[in-house]
Design an enzyme around this catalytic site. Structure first.
Site, PDB file in Angstrom:
ATOM      1  N   HIS A  23      -4.908  -4.782   0.822  1.00  0.00           N
ATOM      2  CA  HIS A  23      -6.150  -4.091   0.989  1.00  0.00           C
ATOM      3  C   HIS A  23      -7.129  -4.589   0.216  1.00  0.00           C
ATOM      4  O   HIS A  23      -8.540  -4.424   0.494  1.00  0.00           O
ATOM      5  CB  HIS A  23      -6.110  -2.362   0.781  1.00  0.00           C
ATOM      6  CG  HIS A  23      -5.238  -1.735   1.848  1.00  0.00           C
ATOM      7  ND1 HIS A  23      -5.598  -2.079   3.339  1.00  0.00           N
ATOM      8  CD2 HIS A  23      -4.416  -0.711   1.824  1.00  0.00           C
ATOM      9  CE1 HIS A  23      -4.858  -1.338   4.017  1.00  0.00           C
ATOM     10  NE2 HIS A  23      -3.955  -0.436   3.285  1.00  0.00           N
ATOM     11  N   HIS A  72       1.785  -4.073  -7.583  1.00  0.00           N
ATOM     12  CA  HIS A  72       2.005  -2.755  -7.913  1.00  0.00           C
ATOM     13  C   HIS A  72       3.551  -2.222  -7.743  1.00  0.00           C
ATOM     14  O   HIS A  72       3.705  -1.001  -8.033  1.00  0.00           O
ATOM     15  CB  HIS A  72       0.897  -1.653  -7.597  1.00  0.00           C
ATOM     16  CG  HIS A  72       1.216  -1.383  -5.998  1.00  0.00           C
ATOM     17  ND1 HIS A  72       0.884  -2.388  -5.226  1.00  0.00           N
ATOM     18  CD2 HIS A  72       1.881  -0.281  -5.233  1.00  0.00           C
ATOM     19  CE1 HIS A  72       0.951  -1.908  -3.876  1.00  0.00           C
ATOM     20  NE2 HIS A  72       1.498  -0.818  -3.926  1.00  0.00           N
TER      21      HIS A  72
HETATM   22  P1  CND Z   1       2.742  -2.778   6.478  1.00  0.00           P
HETATM   23  O1  CND Z   1       1.659  -3.614   6.926  1.00  0.00           O
HETATM   24  O2  CND Z   1       4.015  -3.344   6.038  1.00  0.00           O
HETATM   25  O3  CND Z   1       3.204  -1.763   7.508  1.00  0.00           O
HETATM   26  C1  CND Z   1       2.133  -1.136   8.518  1.00  0.00           C
HETATM   27  C2  CND Z   1       2.876  -0.845   9.997  1.00  0.00           C
HETATM   28  O4  CND Z   1       1.928  -0.103  10.675  1.00  0.00           O
HETATM   29  C3  CND Z   1       2.933  -2.413  10.579  1.00  0.00           C
HETATM   30  O5  CND Z   1       4.546  -2.310  11.274  1.00  0.00           O
HETATM   31  C4  CND Z   1       2.056  -2.308  11.623  1.00  0.00           C
HETATM   32  O6  CND Z   1       2.848  -2.837  12.660  1.00  0.00           O
HETATM   33  C5  CND Z   1       2.011  -0.781  11.926  1.00  0.00           C
HETATM   34  N1  CND Z   1       0.886  -0.298  12.808  1.00  0.00           N
HETATM   35  C6  CND Z   1      -0.395  -0.866  12.663  1.00  0.00           C
HETATM   36  N2  CND Z   1      -1.185  -0.043  13.323  1.00  0.00           N
HETATM   37  C7  CND Z   1      -0.480   0.885  14.043  1.00  0.00           C
HETATM   38  C8  CND Z   1      -0.720   1.848  15.079  1.00  0.00           C
HETATM   39  N3  CND Z   1      -2.135   2.154  15.211  1.00  0.00           N
HETATM   40  N4  CND Z   1       0.378   2.657  15.309  1.00  0.00           N
HETATM   41  C9  CND Z   1       1.428   2.607  14.734  1.00  0.00           C
HETATM   42  N5  CND Z   1       1.651   1.573  13.883  1.00  0.00           N
HETATM   43  C10 CND Z   1       0.768   0.652  13.900  1.00  0.00           C
HETATM   44  O7  CND Z   1       2.205  -1.770   5.432  1.00  0.00           O
HETATM   45  P2  CND Z   1       3.012  -1.021   4.029  1.00  0.00           P
HETATM   46  O8  CND Z   1       4.216  -0.138   4.824  1.00  0.00           O
HETATM   47  O9  CND Z   1       3.180  -1.724   3.000  1.00  0.00           O
HETATM   48  O10 CND Z   1       2.011   0.144   3.944  1.00  0.00           O
HETATM   49  C11 CND Z   1       1.508   1.106   4.732  1.00  0.00           C
HETATM   50  C12 CND Z   1       0.393   1.981   4.306  1.00  0.00           C
HETATM   51  O11 CND Z   1       0.441   2.842   3.199  1.00  0.00           O
HETATM   52  C13 CND Z   1      -0.772   1.106   3.970  1.00  0.00           C
HETATM   53  O12 CND Z   1      -2.260   1.550   4.117  1.00  0.00           O
HETATM   54  C14 CND Z   1      -0.538   0.837   2.324  1.00  0.00           C
HETATM   55  O13 CND Z   1      -1.961   0.805   1.453  1.00  0.00           O
HETATM   56  C15 CND Z   1      -0.290   2.538   2.300  1.00  0.00           C
HETATM   57  C16 CND Z   1       0.444   2.731   0.989  1.00  0.00           C
HETATM   58  C17 CND Z   1       0.121   4.090   0.275  1.00  0.00           C
HETATM   59  C18 CND Z   1       0.539   4.459  -0.948  1.00  0.00           C
HETATM   60  C19 CND Z   1       0.282   6.028  -1.484  1.00  0.00           C
HETATM   61  O14 CND Z   1       0.758   6.396  -2.349  1.00  0.00           O
HETATM   62  N6  CND Z   1      -0.372   6.942  -0.367  1.00  0.00           N
HETATM   63  C20 CND Z   1       1.338   3.747  -1.639  1.00  0.00           C
HETATM   64  N7  CND Z   1       1.580   2.315  -1.142  1.00  0.00           N
HETATM   65  C21 CND Z   1       0.942   1.949   0.132  1.00  0.00           C
HETATM   66 ZN    ZN Z   2       2.212   0.410  -2.268  1.00  0.00          ZN
END
Ligand code: CND
Ligand code: ZN
Length: 373
Positions: A45, A61
């Site tokens: 991001h 991180h």
């Molecule tokens: P990663 O890219 O590994 O996984 C995302 C998944 O979403 C992929 O498998 C995609 O194919 C799928 N995807 C994309 N669009 C869609 C859709 N419209 N419907 C269904 N599936 C879809 O990402 P990640 O698992 O490392 O991270 C996921 C999110 O979580 C990301 O936005 C990240 O920044 C966030 C996150 C949040 C926090 C927190 O504390 N809230 C901590 N770390 C990461």
């Molecule tokens: Zn994370």
């Protein structure tokens, strides 16, 4: 001293491997030799402009390492200790830490800026100036000087190249279902997005006793993998999942919908809001550009059906407790970590790793600093 690190100098630029200057640990700080760092989407991001940060910054991180040296007054860890870092520090005494919300600790105010809580930096470069460390860590570096508040000492028989995943992805996903969603035995849960974080929402929901864990991801490899983590039904689209959820719950709707897609969109949150039933909860874990308003729903629907939409940081975990708890579950064979790691990379291969994440060919990629050493 010097370290080699993956530095971002602005949006839409690749990680640049540079040798940079690293400060000795000051009071309350720890010098870590990094063992492993996970490739979470949150670091991507910063490249894509969906996390607004200060540049230059060293990404990473999700971190695990070994304590090389400690600064004055450090009590939580000692040289030689094995450590998993928490991407939010926990002071233990602020209003949030002392009320069971360590993930919201006040000392984490600078995690996006990447400075220490006092606003100073530990990484520098003659050309780039002060360099931040994402989430006060900057794990994409062979060595890092971090706050002891970010360190959790772990059992030294655990493999750090697997344990690293409990620094973010595992507790964030697991906790999104268990802590934030409050999944209970017999519940029906829908999970949108099956990456390194979402796969653990599946694992957490199954762990908590969900009857049905209905998953959505456009990538077939992710859907197949989810079946090994406790998914009961997998679909490529939200529409198919909504139809199945209605049928499986006799029209009542899901108890929880967890949104963990790579880049959060209004469509995903709306689909989640529509898939849950009365008195049920949408959990938003995935991130989007802060300027994007991703929650647009009918307030009346929310009132008359008493629906909740909530965000969660770090799966609403208490990292000092939950990182250990996750590892004890792994040690007991009840939590999958090894199976989350599709590929390991050297630090120099980091951009290749993130291309694999974009291409959907990995669940979690891990930089293993011992590779080729
Ligand atoms: P990663 O890219 O590994 O996984 C995302 C998944 O979403 C992929 O498998 C995609 O194919 C799928 N995807 C994309 N669009 C869609 C859709 N419209 N419907 C269904 N599936 C879809 O990402 P990640 O698992 O490392 O991270 C996921 C999110 O979580 C990301 O936005 C990240 O920044 C966030 C996150 C949040 C926090 C927190 O504390 N809230 C901590 N770390 C990461
Ligand atoms: Zn994370």
């Amino acid at each position: 001293m010097k370290t080699r690190a993956a530095v971002l100098t602005g949006y839409h630029r690749p990680f640049e491997i540079r040798e940079i200057d690293l400060d000795e640990p000051r009071a309350g700080e720890v010098l870590l030799t990094m063992s492993a760092a996970g490739l979470c989407h949150s670091d991507l991001h910063m490249v894509d402009g969906d996390n607004v940060v200060r540049f230059p910054i060293v990404g990473g991180h999700e971190a695990a390492g070994i304590v090389e040296q400690v600064g004055p007054g450090v009590t939580r860890v000692a040289p030689g200790d094995h450590v998993v870092c928490s991407f939010t520090p926990a002071c233990g005494t602020c209003r949030y830490c002392s009320t069971g919300k360590q993930n919201l600790c006040n000392s984490g105010a600078t995690i996006l800026e990447g400075s220490m809580p006092d606003g100073t930096f530990r990484m520098h470069d003659p050309e780039l100036g002060d360099i931040g460390g994402f989430c006060m860590l900057g794990a994409f570096s062979e060595r890092a000087t971090v706050s002891e508040l970010s360190c959790v000492k772990v059992d030294d028989w655990l493999p750090l190249d697997k344990a690293v995943l409990v620094g973010c992805g595992v507790p964030t996903g697991w906790g999104s279902a268990v802590n934030a969603g409050g999944v209970r035995p017999g519940d029906t849960v829908v999970v949108y997005g099956l990456g390194g974080v979402g796969m653990n929402a599946v694992q957490g929901a199954a762990h908590a006793g969900a009857k049905y864990v209905i998953c959505v991801d456009p990538v077939e490899f992710k859907r197949k993998t989810a079946l090994d983590f406790g998914a009961t039904h997998v679909f490529a689209t939200a529409e198919e999942a909504a139809t199945a959820t209605r049928e499986l719950t006799w029209g009542e709707g899901a108890d929880q919908a967890i949104c963990v897609v790579g880049v959060m969109t209004e469509q995903v949150v709306t689909d989640a809001f529509n898939v849950i039933g009365k008195g049920s909860t949408v959990v938003v874990t995935g991130v989007a550009n802060p300027a994007d308003l991703t929650v647009h729903v009918s307030g009346s629907d929310m009132v008359f059906n008493q629906k909740t939409i909530k965000g969660t940081l770090f799966g609403s975990s208490n990292p000092q407790h939950d990182i250990i708890r996750m590892l004890r579950l792994y040690d007991a064979g009840q939590l999958k970590l090894d199976e989350l790691i599709t590929r390991t990379y050297t630090l120099d291969q980091i951009n290749e790793g993130y291309q694999d994440l974009r291409d959907g060919t990995i669940i979690r990629g891990v930089i293993d600093f011992t590779l080729g050493a």
